[in-house]
Design a protein around this motif. Structure first.
Motif, PDB file in Angstrom:
ATOM      1  N   SER A  93      40.985 -19.421   4.790  1.00 58.63           N
ATOM      2  CA  SER A  93      39.786 -18.754   4.273  1.00 58.63           C
ATOM      3  C   SER A  93      40.112 -17.885   3.064  1.00 58.63           C
ATOM      4  O   SER A  93      39.328 -17.823   2.119  1.00 58.63           O
ATOM      5  CB  SER A  93      39.115 -17.927   5.366  1.00 58.63           C
ATOM      6  N   GLY A 143      34.440 -20.031   2.180  1.00 56.41           N
ATOM      7  CA  GLY A 143      35.598 -19.284   2.678  1.00 56.41           C
ATOM      8  C   GLY A 143      35.209 -18.279   3.746  1.00 56.41           C
ATOM      9  O   GLY A 143      35.921 -18.106   4.746  1.00 56.41           O
ATOM     10  N   VAL A 194      34.563 -20.225   6.945  1.00 53.88           N
ATOM     11  CA  VAL A 194      35.827 -20.586   7.608  1.00 53.88           C
ATOM     12  C   VAL A 194      36.367 -19.380   8.366  1.00 53.88           C
ATOM     13  O   VAL A 194      36.818 -19.505   9.515  1.00 53.88           O
ATOM     14  CB  VAL A 194      36.859 -21.111   6.582  1.00 53.88           C
ATOM     15  N   LEU A 195      36.299 -18.207   7.768  1.00 48.77           N
ATOM     16  CA  LEU A 195      36.777 -16.994   8.424  1.00 48.77           C
ATOM     17  C   LEU A 195      35.965 -16.684   9.683  1.00 48.77           C
ATOM     18  O   LEU A 195      36.518 -16.293  10.708  1.00 48.77           O
ATOM     19  CB  LEU A 195      36.724 -15.814   7.451  1.00 48.77           C
ATOM     20  N   THR A 226      36.801 -19.304  12.528  1.00 45.89           N
ATOM     21  CA  THR A 226      38.184 -19.358  12.992  1.00 45.89           C
ATOM     22  C   THR A 226      38.336 -18.914  14.453  1.00 45.89           C
ATOM     23  O   THR A 226      39.024 -19.593  15.227  1.00 45.89           O
ATOM     24  CB  THR A 226      39.097 -18.540  12.060  1.00 45.89           C
TER      25      THR A 226
END
Length: 91
Positions: free
Chosen positions: A18, A43, A46-47, A50
């Motif tokens: 990320s 990004g 994605v973070l 996770t």
């Protein structure tokens, strides 16, 4: 598959991935590319996802270790998290 190692690696590499995606997005935004904001948002996504992926990896590790008690706990957490994501996306 070792539970602590697999969960830790999933979280670590998710954060690294990320960060790379967000830096690319920020660089593209600074040079004036229109797609930079979209990449930055990817990004961040994605973070955010996770930890969800980490729960999936933990569930798989517990299944391979045949730890049925903690597997039920992990599946419960996975179901609650999936319901929360579904509600958030539908509203």
């Amino acid at each position: 598959m070792e539970l602590d190692r697999s969960t830790g690696l999933t979280l670590r590499y998710g954060v690294y991935l990320s960060m790379v995606i967000m830096v690319i997005g920020l660089v593209l935004m600074q040079i004036g590319a229109d797609i930079g904001a979209s990449i930055l948002n990817a990004g961040i996504a994605v973070l955010v996802f996770t930890p969800f992926v980490s729960i999936i990896v933990s569930t798989l590790a517990l299944y391979t270790e045949r730890d049925w008690k903690w597997l039920r706990v992990a599946l419960t957490v996975l179901a609650i998290t999936a319901c929360g994501i579904a509600v958030a996306l539908l509203t």
